[in-house]
Design a protein around this motif. Structure first.
Motif, PDB file in Angstrom:
ATOM      1  N   GLU A  92      17.881  70.570  22.687  1.00  0.00           N
ATOM      2  CA  GLU A  92      17.032  71.999  22.232  1.00  0.00           C
ATOM      3  C   GLU A  92      16.140  71.610  21.264  1.00  0.00           C
ATOM      4  OE1 GLU A  92      20.122  74.623  20.687  1.00  0.00           O
ATOM      5  OE2 GLU A  92      21.226  74.749  22.702  1.00  0.00           O
ATOM      6  N   GLN A  93      16.114  70.453  20.530  1.00  0.00           N
ATOM      7  CA  GLN A  93      14.930  70.193  19.571  1.00  0.00           C
ATOM      8  C   GLN A  93      14.542  68.758  20.068  1.00  0.00           C
ATOM      9  OE1 GLN A  93      16.709  70.291  15.744  1.00  0.00           O
ATOM     10  NE2 GLN A  93      16.693  72.600  15.536  1.00  0.00           N
ATOM     11  N   PRO A  94      13.358  68.354  19.822  1.00  0.00           N
ATOM     12  CA  PRO A  94      12.852  67.139  20.151  1.00  0.00           C
ATOM     13  C   PRO A  94      13.671  66.065  19.293  1.00  0.00           C
ATOM     14  CG  PRO A  94      10.945  68.458  19.710  1.00  0.00           C
ATOM     15  CD  PRO A  94      12.304  69.382  19.175  1.00  0.00           C
ATOM     16  N   GLY A 127      10.575  67.630  26.616  1.00  0.00           N
ATOM     17  CA  GLY A 127      11.723  67.391  25.698  1.00  0.00           C
ATOM     18  C   GLY A 127      12.955  66.797  26.391  1.00  0.00           C
ATOM     19  N   ARG A 128      12.798  66.483  27.459  1.00  0.00           N
ATOM     20  CA  ARG A 128      14.017  65.996  28.146  1.00  0.00           C
ATOM     21  C   ARG A 128      13.818  64.411  27.944  1.00  0.00           C
ATOM     22  NH1 ARG A 128      12.348  69.283  32.092  1.00  0.00           N
ATOM     23  NH2 ARG A 128      14.304  70.862  32.847  1.00  0.00           N
ATOM     24  N   LEU A 129      15.027  63.479  27.930  1.00  0.00           N
ATOM     25  CA  LEU A 129      14.906  62.164  27.986  1.00  0.00           C
ATOM     26  C   LEU A 129      15.498  61.633  29.100  1.00  0.00           C
ATOM     27  CD1 LEU A 129      16.580  61.995  24.200  1.00  0.00           C
ATOM     28  CD2 LEU A 129      14.318  61.887  24.823  1.00  0.00           C
ATOM     29  N   VAL A 130      14.694  60.478  29.686  1.00  0.00           N
ATOM     30  CA  VAL A 130      15.110  59.607  30.654  1.00  0.00           C
ATOM     31  C   VAL A 130      15.965  58.525  30.140  1.00  0.00           C
ATOM     32  CG1 VAL A 130      14.473  58.475  32.910  1.00  0.00           C
ATOM     33  CG2 VAL A 130      13.391  60.781  32.179  1.00  0.00           C
ATOM     34  N   ILE A 131      17.035  58.199  30.619  1.00  0.00           N
ATOM     35  CA  ILE A 131      18.004  56.988  30.191  1.00  0.00           C
ATOM     36  C   ILE A 131      18.194  55.903  31.612  1.00  0.00           C
ATOM     37  CG2 ILE A 131      20.033  56.160  29.334  1.00  0.00           C
ATOM     38  CD1 ILE A 131      20.620  59.036  28.418  1.00  0.00           C
ATOM     39  N   GLY A 132      17.661  54.891  31.600  1.00  0.00           N
ATOM     40  CA  GLY A 132      17.583  54.158  32.567  1.00  0.00           C
ATOM     41  C   GLY A 132      17.659  52.557  32.185  1.00  0.00           C
ATOM     42  N   LYS A 156      25.305  52.107  26.991  1.00  0.00           N
ATOM     43  CA  LYS A 156      24.275  51.467  26.360  1.00  0.00           C
ATOM     44  C   LYS A 156      23.185  52.223  25.613  1.00  0.00           C
ATOM     45  CE  LYS A 156      21.141  48.082  25.949  1.00  0.00           C
ATOM     46  NZ  LYS A 156      21.602  47.015  25.057  1.00  0.00           N
ATOM     47  N   ALA A 157      23.127  53.539  25.983  1.00  0.00           N
ATOM     48  CA  ALA A 157      22.107  54.752  25.332  1.00  0.00           C
ATOM     49  C   ALA A 157      22.853  54.850  23.851  1.00  0.00           C
ATOM     50  CB  ALA A 157      22.193  55.636  26.126  1.00  0.00           C
ATOM     51  N   LYS A 158      24.122  54.942  23.827  1.00  0.00           N
ATOM     52  CA  LYS A 158      24.835  55.173  22.579  1.00  0.00           C
ATOM     53  C   LYS A 158      24.689  54.050  21.690  1.00  0.00           C
ATOM     54  CE  LYS A 158      29.093  56.294  22.639  1.00  0.00           C
ATOM     55  NZ  LYS A 158      30.510  56.329  23.269  1.00  0.00           N
ATOM     56  N   THR A 159      24.301  52.962  22.081  1.00  0.00           N
ATOM     57  CA  THR A 159      24.225  51.796  21.222  1.00  0.00           C
ATOM     58  C   THR A 159      22.640  51.932  20.307  1.00  0.00           C
ATOM     59  OG1 THR A 159      23.269  50.163  22.850  1.00  0.00           O
ATOM     60  CG2 THR A 159      25.545  50.241  22.584  1.00  0.00           C
ATOM     61  N   MET A 160      22.002  52.497  21.327  1.00  0.00           N
ATOM     62  CA  MET A 160      20.349  52.778  20.640  1.00  0.00           C
ATOM     63  C   MET A 160      20.207  53.988  19.911  1.00  0.00           C
ATOM     64  SD  MET A 160      18.012  50.991  23.830  1.00  0.00           S
ATOM     65  CE  MET A 160      18.946  51.965  25.188  1.00  0.00           C
ATOM     66  N   LEU A 161      20.722  55.057  20.466  1.00  0.00           N
ATOM     67  CA  LEU A 161      20.685  56.463  19.890  1.00  0.00           C
ATOM     68  C   LEU A 161      22.159  57.043  19.929  1.00  0.00           C
ATOM     69  CD1 LEU A 161      18.188  58.335  19.122  1.00  0.00           C
ATOM     70  CD2 LEU A 161      18.640  59.227  21.564  1.00  0.00           C
ATOM     71  N   PRO A 162      22.890  56.822  18.867  1.00  0.00           N
ATOM     72  CA  PRO A 162      24.288  57.390  19.098  1.00  0.00           C
ATOM     73  C   PRO A 162      24.475  58.928  19.359  1.00  0.00           C
ATOM     74  CG  PRO A 162      23.976  55.768  17.080  1.00  0.00           C
ATOM     75  CD  PRO A 162      22.732  56.120  17.692  1.00  0.00           C
ATOM     76  N   THR A 163      23.314  59.733  18.877  1.00  0.00           N
ATOM     77  CA  THR A 163      23.443  61.114  19.086  1.00  0.00           C
ATOM     78  C   THR A 163      23.296  61.687  20.262  1.00  0.00           C
ATOM     79  OG1 THR A 163      21.202  61.463  18.139  1.00  0.00           O
ATOM     80  CG2 THR A 163      23.040  61.519  16.526  1.00  0.00           C
ATOM     81  N   ILE A 164      22.982  60.721  21.348  1.00  0.00           N
ATOM     82  CA  ILE A 164      22.860  61.281  22.642  1.00  0.00           C
ATOM     83  C   ILE A 164      23.907  61.690  23.388  1.00  0.00           C
ATOM     84  CG2 ILE A 164      23.096  58.862  23.841  1.00  0.00           C
ATOM     85  CD1 ILE A 164      20.384  59.242  25.202  1.00  0.00           C
ATOM     86  N   THR A 165      24.857  61.187  22.747  1.00  0.00           N
ATOM     87  CA  THR A 165      26.258  61.891  23.324  1.00  0.00           C
ATOM     88  C   THR A 165      26.408  63.416  23.200  1.00  0.00           C
ATOM     89  OG1 THR A 165      27.489  61.435  21.533  1.00  0.00           O
ATOM     90  CG2 THR A 165      27.699  59.864  23.223  1.00  0.00           C
ATOM     91  N   ASP A 166      25.726  63.881  22.355  1.00  0.00           N
ATOM     92  CA  ASP A 166      25.847  65.537  22.177  1.00  0.00           C
ATOM     93  C   ASP A 166      24.839  66.179  23.136  1.00  0.00           C
ATOM     94  OD1 ASP A 166      27.372  65.127  20.286  1.00  0.00           O
ATOM     95  OD2 ASP A 166      25.613  64.834  18.564  1.00  0.00           O
ATOM     96  N   LEU A 167      23.954  65.358  23.793  1.00  0.00           N
ATOM     97  CA  LEU A 167      22.918  65.910  24.948  1.00  0.00           C
ATOM     98  C   LEU A 167      23.539  66.719  26.241  1.00  0.00           C
ATOM     99  CD1 LEU A 167      19.506  63.979  23.984  1.00  0.00           C
ATOM    100  CD2 LEU A 167      20.761  65.835  22.760  1.00  0.00           C
ATOM    101  N   LYS A 168      22.876  67.465  26.760  1.00  0.00           N
ATOM    102  CA  LYS A 168      23.439  68.015  28.029  1.00  0.00           C
ATOM    103  C   LYS A 168      22.801  67.153  29.081  1.00  0.00           C
ATOM    104  CE  LYS A 168      23.854  72.723  26.376  1.00  0.00           C
ATOM    105  NZ  LYS A 168      23.428  72.554  25.004  1.00  0.00           N
TER     106      LYS A 168
END
Length: 364
Positions: free
Chosen positions: A232-234, A253-258, A281-293
């Motif tokens: 919802e927020q950048p 505003g979306r993030l692409v994980i790959g 892997k994404a969690k090790t870089m950006l821990p808060t990513i688990t809260d995203l949809k």
């Protein structure tokens, strides 16, 4: 229906459409034959990183080629928009190539020696991106490793090529290529076409044409799986990159994980195991990513050559057949430089000899 052309390009991904664009600008009568739709398959699946620095492990040959292609995009964004009306969505901000140890920092020494790269310690990185993991010791900041939207960029090349007179044939698989005198006959599901020159540029599916044309080269698929998430927020202004994995922010505003690297897998669907590894892997870089949809997930097949460098050049025995394929992880990045190199080979302009040698079909 017109059936005779100067050049026939097999493959309507970003490589084939870039080639068509640069040829059409030279008033060369070119046609593109695409089995499905323009900008599908690997092009649609890509994240669009222009990682001339972050993806490069060869500073003598590959880096100058990749860097020239990357820089071309800064001009192309306006040029293609004016011609096609399509915004390639070149997003600035660059990449933070993360390091979690002194050893990883040492491995970045060649990259950090380049004049356009800076080292940021952990505090400096988190001042720019406060959600980044506290476990890093720092990152190489690569301002010019930006990204584009691959699907839009390919469409922009295609539409701009058509402005200059190129013909695009979608849902037109090429079934066979046959030479008669000094002309090639291209057999498709929509009839037979003729061209003086043929360029094979259909990614991992190019292997069948190698074999048809008397060569024993084979491209291997390396499946890459990706996830798109929304916030919802950048959350990020810069791409995060570590060990060939990335989190790429989009303008919407979306993030692409790959992306995963699954060798010799021809299935173009993501797996639960692949997506699970991406999330971890994404969690090790950006821990808060688990809260995203999670919005979507997908996969594409990268075309890999035996030495991971593309094939760009003439058939060893026939200069009227050229190949532009095997770009592996860097098809989006290398599209402009590849299009220009193929154009120059066809119109007999000078091309750097070290590039010709590095990318030639019969290298060993």
């Amino acid at each position: 229906m017109k059936t005779k052309y100067d050049v026939a390009v097999i493959g309507g991904g970003i490589i084939g459409c870039s080639i068509a664009y640069y040829l059409a600008k030279e008033n060369i009568d070119v046609a593109v034959f695409e089995e499905t739709q323009i900008a599908s398959k690997s092009t649609r699946a890509a994240a669009g990183m222009l990682g001339a620095h972050s993806e490069c492990d060869d500073l003598e040959i590959f880096y100058p080629f990749a860097r020239s292609s990357q820089l071309d995009y800064f001009q192309l964004q306006d040029e293609l928009k004016e011609l096609s009306g399509v915004n390639i969505e070149l997003r600035k901000g660059g990449i933070f190539q993360l390091a979690y140890s002194e050893h990883e920092k040492d491995e970045l020494s060649a990259t950090l020696a380049l004049p356009t790269i800076s080292w940021y310690d952990c505090t400096a990185v988190r001042n720019r991106e406060n959600s980044v993991s506290e476990d890093i010791i720092g990152a190489a900041y690569i301002e010019d490793d930006v990204n584009v939207l691959p699907h839009s960029t390919c469409l922009a090349f295609s539409k701009s090529a058509q402005v200059f007179g190129a013909s695009i044939f979608e849902f037109t698989p090429v079934l066979a290529i046959q030479k008669e005198d000094d002309t090639y006959t291209i057999k498709t599901n929509k009839g037979t076409f003729q061209a003086k020159t043929v360029v094979v540029a259909n990614g991992v599916w190019s292997s069948s044409f190698f074999h048809q044309l008397g060569l024993h080269h084979t491209l291997s698929p390396v499946k890459g799986e990706c996830i798109s998430v929304s916030s919802e927020q950048p959350l990020l202004k810069h791409t995060l990159f570590h060990e060939h994995c990335y989190i790429v922010p989009r303008d919407n505003g979306r993030l692409v994980i790959g992306a995963t690297m699954v060798k010799n897998d021809w299935h173009e669907q993501p797996t639960l195991g692949g997506l699970e590894s991406l999330i971890a892997k994404a969690k090790t870089m950006l821990p808060t990513i688990t809260d995203l949809k999670i919005e979507s997930c997908w996969a594409g097949l990268r075309p890999q050559t035996f030495d991971k460098k593309p094939f760009i050049g003439y058939h060893p025995e026939d200069e009227d057949i050229l190949f532009a394929t095997g770009h592996f992880r860097n098809g989006i990045l290398l599209a402009p430089a590849t299009g220009q190199m193929i154009r120059d080979l066809i119109v007999k302009k000078d091309v750097r000899k070290d590039w010709i040698e590095a990318f030639k079909i019969n290298r060993i």
